[in-house]
Design a protein around this motif. Structure first.
Motif, short mmCIF file in Angstrom:
data_model
loop_
_atom_site.label_atom_id
_atom_site.label_comp_id
_atom_site.label_asym_id
_atom_site.label_seq_id
_atom_site.Cartn_x
_atom_site.Cartn_y
_atom_site.Cartn_z
N SER A 156 -96.88 -83.33 42.60
CA SER A 156 -96.72 -81.93 42.98
C SER A 156 -95.78 -81.79 44.17
O SER A 156 -94.91 -80.91 44.21
CB SER A 156 -98.09 -81.31 43.31
N ARG A 160 -92.11 -79.90 44.19
CA ARG A 160 -91.82 -78.82 45.14
C ARG A 160 -90.57 -79.12 45.96
O ARG A 160 -89.75 -78.22 46.23
CB ARG A 160 -93.03 -78.59 46.07
N GLU A 164 -87.13 -76.98 46.04
CA GLU A 164 -86.58 -76.50 47.31
C GLU A 164 -85.13 -76.98 47.47
O GLU A 164 -84.25 -76.23 47.93
CB GLU A 164 -87.44 -76.99 48.46
N ILE A 215 -91.35 -72.16 41.04
CA ILE A 215 -92.49 -73.08 40.91
C ILE A 215 -93.33 -72.72 39.68
O ILE A 215 -93.76 -73.60 38.93
CB ILE A 215 -93.36 -73.05 42.18
#
Length: 221
Positions: A156, A160, A164, A215
């Protein structure tokens, strides 16, 4: 007062209450409670009128005496079976014995069989509920190990960071496409340079506005 051949006395409530020395409503209330609690029953005429007898008088006098001694009614009622041969409701005892006796059924044995059947039904119901819960539990996923949980958290975090990074690259590209007068600032009289503070603010705003939606798409939420 009504007299019968065996010389046993019978009273209606008004005369009976005088024998007891209490108001008719009070005495009637005592015996109503005794019947509601299935402790003792009063005889009745064919049209349903209550007729109190010598046994009822003894009971009423005992209740009256114990009330004078500050006993609670429930305590008095509980003690009656130790002092008197109380009368059961004819509809409960006689009708059941007569009905099942006529059919050639042993009443006590019938009670035992009914109780056994009730227990069997209850046990069957409990078993059915247990099976239903076991079926639900079987469908639940196995609990994850610590290694699996750690691996999922790491994955996870990596996803992420990738999201980003991608958004930052898009933001830089979008920033570079802006007109020069929006991207640079004058330094002194003859020199211009990139407005790095404004650039960083633009990039952060770009990421913040799009991060949640990106996301959700990645995790298919």
């Amino acid at each position: 007062m009504v007299e019968v051949k065996n010389m046993e006395s019978f009273w209606r409530i008004s005369d009976f209450a005088k024998e007891v020395g209490k108001h008719p409503n009070t005495v009637d209330g005592w015996f109503k409670q005794l019947e509601e609690k299935h402790i003792h029953y009063v005889n009745r005429t064919e049209n349903g009128e209550k007729l109190y007898d010598d046994l009822d008088l003894s009971i009423a006098q005992f209740i009256n005496q114990q009330r004078a001694n500050k006993w609670a009614l429930d305590a008095i009622f509980d003690s009656l079976s130790h002092k008197f041969d109380l009368r059961s409701a004819p509809d409960e005892e006689t009708s059941m014995s007569t009905t099942y006796g006529t059919l050639g059924v042993d009443l006590e044995q019938f009670k035992v069989e009914i109780l056994a059947a009730a227990k069997e039904i209850a046990a069957s119901h409990i078993k059915e509920v247990k099976q239903q819960y076991e079926a639900i539990i079987d469908k639940l996923p196995e609990p994850k190990s610590k290694e699996e949980e750690r691996s999922e958290r790491m994955e996870s975090i990596i996803i992420r960071r990738r999201v980003e990074t991608t958004l930052r690259e898009e933001a830089v590209k979008s920033w570079n496409q802006k007109p020069e007068e929006e991207r640079v600032k004058r330094v002194g009289f003859f020199r211009k340079e990139e407005d790095w503070g404004k650039r960083e603010e633009f990039i952060n705003q770009y990421i913040n506005e799009r991060f949640e939606d990106r996301i959700k798409k990645v995790f298919q939420l």
